[in-house]
Scaffold this motif. Sequence first.
Motif, PDB file in Angstrom:
ATOM      1  N   ILE A   1      34.240  45.160  14.408  1.00 51.69           N
ATOM      2  CA  ILE A   1      33.819  43.872  13.850  1.00 51.69           C
ATOM      3  C   ILE A   1      33.764  42.813  14.946  1.00 51.69           C
ATOM      4  O   ILE A   1      32.821  42.018  15.006  1.00 51.69           O
ATOM      5  CB  ILE A   1      34.751  43.432  12.700  1.00 51.69           C
ATOM      6  CG1 ILE A   1      34.598  44.393  11.513  1.00 51.69           C
ATOM      7  CG2 ILE A   1      34.451  41.999  12.263  1.00 51.69           C
ATOM      8  CD1 ILE A   1      35.642  44.204  10.426  1.00 51.69           C
TER       9      ILE A   1
ATOM     10  N   TYR B   1      30.671  43.422  17.008  1.00 49.38           N
ATOM     11  CA  TYR B   1      29.502  43.002  16.222  1.00 49.38           C
ATOM     12  C   TYR B   1      29.381  41.482  16.202  1.00 49.38           C
ATOM     13  O   TYR B   1      28.307  40.924  16.458  1.00 49.38           O
ATOM     14  CB  TYR B   1      29.610  43.565  14.799  1.00 49.38           C
ATOM     15  CG  TYR B   1      28.570  43.065  13.844  1.00 49.38           C
ATOM     16  CD1 TYR B   1      27.259  43.527  13.908  1.00 49.38           C
ATOM     17  CD2 TYR B   1      28.880  42.126  12.860  1.00 49.38           C
ATOM     18  CE1 TYR B   1      26.292  43.070  13.025  1.00 49.38           C
ATOM     19  CE2 TYR B   1      27.923  41.663  11.978  1.00 49.38           C
ATOM     20  CZ  TYR B   1      26.637  42.140  12.058  1.00 49.38           C
ATOM     21  OH  TYR B   1      25.677  41.679  11.181  1.00 49.38           O
ATOM     22  N   LYS B   2      30.482  40.801  15.902  1.00 45.77           N
ATOM     23  CA  LYS B   2      30.456  39.335  15.843  1.00 45.77           C
ATOM     24  C   LYS B   2      30.124  38.734  17.211  1.00 45.77           C
ATOM     25  O   LYS B   2      29.411  37.733  17.304  1.00 45.77           O
ATOM     26  CB  LYS B   2      31.800  38.786  15.334  1.00 45.77           C
ATOM     27  CG  LYS B   2      32.033  39.015  13.854  1.00 45.77           C
ATOM     28  CD  LYS B   2      31.095  38.165  13.055  1.00 45.77           C
ATOM     29  CE  LYS B   2      31.354  38.234  11.575  1.00 45.77           C
ATOM     30  NZ  LYS B   2      30.465  37.344  10.829  1.00 45.77           N
ATOM     31  N   SER B   3      30.628  39.341  18.270  1.00 47.57           N
ATOM     32  CA  SER B   3      30.336  38.854  19.617  1.00 47.57           C
ATOM     33  C   SER B   3      28.856  39.008  19.947  1.00 47.57           C
ATOM     34  O   SER B   3      28.246  38.100  20.535  1.00 47.57           O
ATOM     35  CB  SER B   3      31.184  39.603  20.647  1.00 47.57           C
ATOM     36  OG  SER B   3      32.556  39.389  20.408  1.00 47.57           O
TER      37      SER B   3
ATOM     38  N   THR C   1      30.599  31.870  14.880  1.00 45.35           N
ATOM     39  CA  THR C   1      30.702  33.325  14.975  1.00 45.35           C
ATOM     40  C   THR C   1      31.573  33.731  16.166  1.00 45.35           C
ATOM     41  O   THR C   1      32.364  34.677  16.068  1.00 45.35           O
ATOM     42  CB  THR C   1      29.299  33.956  15.070  1.00 45.35           C
ATOM     43  OG1 THR C   1      28.527  33.512  13.952  1.00 45.35           O
ATOM     44  CG2 THR C   1      29.365  35.466  15.048  1.00 45.35           C
TER      45      THR C   1
ATOM     46  N   GLU D   1      35.109  33.163  15.149  1.00 42.47           N
ATOM     47  CA  GLU D   1      35.536  34.261  14.281  1.00 42.47           C
ATOM     48  C   GLU D   1      35.939  35.476  15.115  1.00 42.47           C
ATOM     49  O   GLU D   1      36.989  36.081  14.867  1.00 42.47           O
ATOM     50  CB  GLU D   1      34.393  34.688  13.345  1.00 42.47           C
ATOM     51  CG  GLU D   1      34.042  33.717  12.269  1.00 42.47           C
ATOM     52  CD  GLU D   1      32.804  34.150  11.494  1.00 42.47           C
ATOM     53  OE1 GLU D   1      32.625  33.636  10.378  1.00 42.47           O
ATOM     54  OE2 GLU D   1      32.025  34.999  11.986  1.00 42.47           O
ATOM     55  N   ALA D   2      35.113  35.826  16.102  1.00 35.24           N
ATOM     56  CA  ALA D   2      35.384  37.001  16.933  1.00 35.24           C
ATOM     57  C   ALA D   2      36.697  36.848  17.692  1.00 35.24           C
ATOM     58  O   ALA D   2      37.520  37.779  17.722  1.00 35.24           O
ATOM     59  CB  ALA D   2      34.231  37.249  17.906  1.00 35.24           C
TER      60      ALA D   2
ATOM     61  N   VAL E   1      35.944  34.804   7.943  1.00 32.52           N
ATOM     62  CA  VAL E   1      34.891  35.827   7.890  1.00 32.52           C
ATOM     63  C   VAL E   1      34.674  36.282   6.451  1.00 32.52           C
ATOM     64  O   VAL E   1      33.528  36.416   5.996  1.00 32.52           O
ATOM     65  CB  VAL E   1      35.222  37.022   8.807  1.00 32.52           C
ATOM     66  CG1 VAL E   1      34.205  38.144   8.631  1.00 32.52           C
ATOM     67  CG2 VAL E   1      35.281  36.577  10.258  1.00 32.52           C
TER      68      VAL E   1
ATOM     69  N   ASN F   1      27.341  43.846   6.709  1.00 29.00           N
ATOM     70  CA  ASN F   1      28.114  42.709   6.201  1.00 29.00           C
ATOM     71  C   ASN F   1      28.994  43.100   5.012  1.00 29.00           C
ATOM     72  O   ASN F   1      30.126  42.625   4.892  1.00 29.00           O
ATOM     73  CB  ASN F   1      27.196  41.545   5.837  1.00 29.00           C
ATOM     74  CG  ASN F   1      26.758  40.770   7.054  1.00 29.00           C
ATOM     75  OD1 ASN F   1      27.416  40.793   8.091  1.00 29.00           O
ATOM     76  ND2 ASN F   1      25.642  40.091   6.957  1.00 29.00           N
TER      77      ASN F   1
END
Length: 154
Positions: free
Chosen positions: A17, A20-22, A90, A93-94, A108, A138
């Motif tokens: 995750i 992906y977020k990065s 984002t 979040e990461a 998230v 998602n």
Amino acid sequence: MTQRNQRHKRPRGLVAIVIYKSLIAGLLAIASVALLLAIQNYQSIDEFANQYVLEGKREIIRFILSKFLSLNPKSLQFSGIFAGVYAVVTAIEAVGLWYEKKWASLLVIALVGISLPLEVWELIKGISPIKLIVFVVNLAIFLYLLFDFKKTKQ
């Protein structure tokens, strides 16, 4: 060796995750910069499209530029700013997920949870491979973090 010195092993799902977020944060940042630079060069792009592309030399460039030039500069500016803000959120979040912060999981869960009904609506309007992949990824992120949050809360 104390427990502090031992390397902390993060769950693979969480690492996936974060990666992906990065990647999404990076793509959004690139899109933001491209849109904001396009605003500054809007007139030049319009002139380029009128002089070269409309001669019929390159269909793909014509298609892209026609879509781009159909937007007004204010829409481009709003999109660029929104993409930049979303890139920052984002990235936060990461980082929060990497350090396994509960607030990051909640953030998230909330943001992905809000987007899922919109993604379902988009799929109802018309299915495409990208829409389907984004929805499945998602949904998987949402469920993973939701169950992980409930598990750690007990």
